[in-house]
Design an enzyme around this catalytic site. Structure first.
Site, PDB file in Angstrom:
ATOM      1  N   CYS A 142     -47.499 -15.157   3.616  1.00 26.80           N
ATOM      2  CA  CYS A 142     -45.982 -14.510   3.661  1.00 26.80           C
ATOM      3  C   CYS A 142     -46.083 -13.035   3.256  1.00 26.80           C
ATOM      4  CB  CYS A 142     -45.314 -15.492   2.429  1.00 26.80           C
ATOM      5  SG  CYS A 142     -43.536 -15.180   2.472  1.00 26.80           S
ATOM      6  N   LYS A 163     -31.617 -14.512   5.347  1.00 24.54           N
ATOM      7  CA  LYS A 163     -32.809 -14.967   4.843  1.00 24.54           C
ATOM      8  C   LYS A 163     -33.230 -15.740   5.863  1.00 24.54           C
ATOM      9  CE  LYS A 163     -34.928 -17.050   0.938  1.00 24.54           C
ATOM     10  NZ  LYS A 163     -34.456 -17.735  -0.347  1.00 24.54           N
ATOM     11  N   SER A 191     -39.374 -18.691   4.166  1.00 25.05           N
ATOM     12  CA  SER A 191     -38.619 -18.341   3.245  1.00 25.05           C
ATOM     13  C   SER A 191     -38.901 -16.700   2.631  1.00 25.05           C
ATOM     14  CB  SER A 191     -38.928 -19.016   1.832  1.00 25.05           C
ATOM     15  OG  SER A 191     -38.014 -18.683   0.890  1.00 25.05           O
ATOM     16  N   HIS A 234     -45.390 -20.981   4.929  1.00 25.33           N
ATOM     17  CA  HIS A 234     -45.911 -21.503   3.685  1.00 25.33           C
ATOM     18  C   HIS A 234     -46.204 -23.027   4.037  1.00 25.33           C
ATOM     19  CE1 HIS A 234     -45.057 -18.449   0.912  1.00 25.33           C
ATOM     20  NE2 HIS A 234     -43.976 -17.987   1.459  1.00 25.33           N
ATOM     21  N   GLU A 236     -48.496 -24.572   2.552  1.00 27.28           N
ATOM     22  CA  GLU A 236     -48.884 -25.088   1.361  1.00 27.28           C
ATOM     23  C   GLU A 236     -48.002 -25.695   0.596  1.00 27.28           C
ATOM     24  OE1 GLU A 236     -47.477 -20.943   0.145  1.00 27.28           O
ATOM     25  OE2 GLU A 236     -48.552 -21.966   1.776  1.00 27.28           O
ATOM     26  N   ARG A 248     -31.671 -23.391  -6.753  1.00 21.47           N
ATOM     27  CA  ARG A 248     -31.690 -22.341  -7.744  1.00 21.47           C
ATOM     28  C   ARG A 248     -31.085 -21.052  -7.462  1.00 21.47           C
ATOM     29  NH1 ARG A 248     -37.309 -19.964  -7.216  1.00 21.47           N
ATOM     30  NH2 ARG A 248     -36.214 -18.804  -5.555  1.00 21.47           N
TER      31      ARG A 248
END
Length: 598
Positions: A142, A163, A191, A234, A236, A248
């Site tokens: 990232c 985003k 992200s 990502h 992972e 969040r």
């Protein structure tokens, strides 16, 4: 294969839950196989979550890996436990004299800052320079991929209009080693607010774009020698990572759209659809195998090459072969490093020793598994026996208290003890469940001085599970005469062989109804703990009032609506004989109750 981690880095229960097989450094140092040395520069605030995610990906390979986690010395995050970090992580200063087969540098939530404004940027630049000289292959994730491209090649990241958030499908480009076994289309979570466009890398001959699309920019790129891999996604991430990030942001008042192609039907309330896990596992496995393990020197310190001679199991099957191997080794002075396999087959029907050892392990493992099952079963059995004893004592205590407080004679107590002994040895469910009514009836008959007539001798249940009404009425009239004073236990009858058969809960209503009908009673009294049939549940509604009179039709409607005041099957026998049914309160004997008649 095992991952070698510092002791107490990750809680053992988390490792077990995620099927991560680890090995202590002491145990690993005694093995002949050299583990790959991997450094992970963890820049994420949620250190422990990132640790588990990356270790889980690295553990999904047949290679043995020793991991060192690194943190920045020039910046101390407010979100981490510094005592834990100091104990389990290393700094660049502590490792810069070492070499590593591989390194991972994670992303960080600083993508919208200028590099010069990042507090640990100078230290990270030192790490990036170190990686080029001392690490065989480095994977940047990232933001780290963007930072590395800027540091090594001067490529600036661009800011996205909104985003880049969700799980995106990419078409693989070419046949790179890290994409070996990939489908033509694969998914990857993203992200971030910044990106690198594919055209930004067009003039860099050392780099190859492996995946990308216009709305996300480059997803995966690598140097041609696979020493540097730039992963903008990502793989992972766990199933719920994007969901947690989205919720969040919403809680903080950040206007973030739901992650794309992540929720079922794009609806956060319909659950998550995981589509990236197989590609992610394959990517990390390919990277470690093809870009690191198969390319990195045997010694990361670049020791001079030595002559290595390997002898297979068939060459070392017995003492005669050992003598032959010795002669071969001594014939050449340069044969100073010798690799040996376990003894192989001595003849066709023989079994390789390694296969014997594998079988030895399997037998021991199975034996231990069996022992654990036996121990667990014994534990469950002991607990069951303890609970059974306590439960039996509670049952016996209830009945003995009634007998003792009523002052009934020793004969009643002896009869009770016999019934309790019979209950202790019983195994039939209906027999066991019916003993509450039976023993209570025996106590009541002794207290009243009435005769006891067992319901199993009165109520006959046919092979289809239904009460044989004709035979039941005959037995009741035969065994209970007009002037008899008897106590009959409710809730059960018996089949044609005398075996106890219980009714559904509330079945004592049915027993009373059958007796009242068979004996042509004028009135059937049903005593409970309420003053009669109420307009509502009095325990839930204080305004509930008693209904003084009902028809059988009205009672049936109330029961059919779910009121647990009377068993539905118990209505017809008394209604057919036009018997008056009265609901009365044992605690208010003077009350008029509710009367039911047509």
């Amino acid at each position: 294969m095992p991952i070698i981690l510092p002791d107490k880095l990750i809680d053992p229960s988390i490792l077990e839950e995620n099927n991560i097989f680890t090995m202590s450094p002491d145990r690993a140092s005694s093995q002949d196989i050299r583990p790959l040395k991997v450094a992970i520069v963890n820049l994420m605030p949620a250190k422990e979550e990132t640790e588990v995610q990356l270790v889980k990906m690295l553990a999904n390979t047949a290679l043995q890996i020793k991991i060192d986690f690194l943190t920045t010395a020039s910046y101390r995050s407010r979100h981490v436990e510094h005592q834990r970090l100091d104990r389990l992580y290393k700094t660049f200063e502590e490792i810069k004299g070492e070499k590593y087969d591989a390194m991972i540098i994670t992303g960080a939530p600083v993508e919208r800052l200028d590099y010069k404004d990042i507090l640990y940027w100078d230290e990270l630049r030192d790490i990036l320079d170190y990686a080029r000289e001392n690490v065989y292959s480095t994977l940047f994730i990232c933001w780290a991929a963007q930072a590395a491209l800027y540091h090594y090649y001067g490529v600036e990241a661009r800011t996205a209009e909104k985003k880049i958030f969700g799980v995106f499908e990419f078409e693989k480009k070419g046949h790179a080693k890290v994409l070996k076994g990939f489908d033509d289309i694969f998914a990857q979570p993203h992200s971030r607010h910044t990106y690198v466009a594919e055209e930004d890398l067009a003039g860099l001959e050392d780099l190859v774009v492996l995946a990308g699309r216009p709305d996300t920019g480059v997803a995966l790129a690598a140097s041609k020698d696979n020493r540097l891999l730039f992963n903008f996604g990502h793989w992972e991430y766990d199933k719920g990572t994007l969901d947690k990030e989205y919720r969040r942001d919403r809680e903080k008042g950040i206007a973030t759209d739901p992650p794309l192609h992540y929720y079922r039907n794009e609806d956060p309330d319909q659950g998550i659809r995981v589509s990236w896990r197989s590609a992610g596992n394959l990517f990390f496995s390919n990277w470690l195998n093809y870009c690191v393990y198969q390319e990195t020197p045997f010694s990361v310190d670049q020791i001079k090459a030595k002559s290595v001679s390997k002898f297979g199991g068939s060459s070392l099957a017995d003492a005669v072969h050992f003598e032959q191997v010795k002669q071969i080794i001594q014939a050449d002075h340069d044969r100073r490093v010798v690799i040996v396999s376990a003894p192989g087959k001595r003849r066709q029907e023989d079994v390789k020793l390694t296969d014997r050892l594998i079988h030895d392990y399997e037998l021991k493992r199975d034996r231990e598994d069996i022992r654990r099952v036996i121990d667990r079963l014994e534990e469950v059995l002991n607990q069951n026996e303890k609970e059974a004893k306590e439960n039996a004592e509670e049952i016996a205590g209830r009945f003995r208290d009634i007998v003792d407080q009523l002052g009934l004679g020793p004969g009643v107590r002896e009869g009770l003890d016999k019934d309790l002994n019979d209950l202790a040895s019983a195994r039939d469910r209906d027999y066991i469940v019916s003993r509450g009514e039976y023993i209570n009836a025996k106590i009541m008959s002794a207290y009243l001085g009435y005769d006891l007539v067992d319901a199993k001798d009165l109520i006959r249940v046919g092979p289809d599970g239904r009460v044989d009404l004709e035979e039941t009425r005959r037995l009741i009239r035969e065994k209970i005469k007009e002037k008899d004073r008897v106590v009959v236990p409710g809730f059960y009858g018996a089949d044609n062989y005398g075996k106890i058969v219980t009714f559904p809960r509330g079945g004592s209503d049915f027993t009373g109804s059958l007796l009242a009908s068979s004996l042509d009673s004028a009135v059937y009294e049903n005593w409970t703990d309420v003053d009669g049939v109420m307009t509502a549940d009095p325990q839930k509604d204080r305004t509930a009032r008693k209904i003084p009179r009902l028809s059988y039709e009205e009672l049936s409607e109330i029961v059919d609506r779910g009121a647990a005041i009377y068993q539905r099957e118990a209505i017809d026998p008394v209604r057919e004989k036009n018997i008056v049914l009265r609901f009365l309160n044992t605690n208010n004997a003077a009350g008029t109750g509710t009367e039911v008649r047509d």
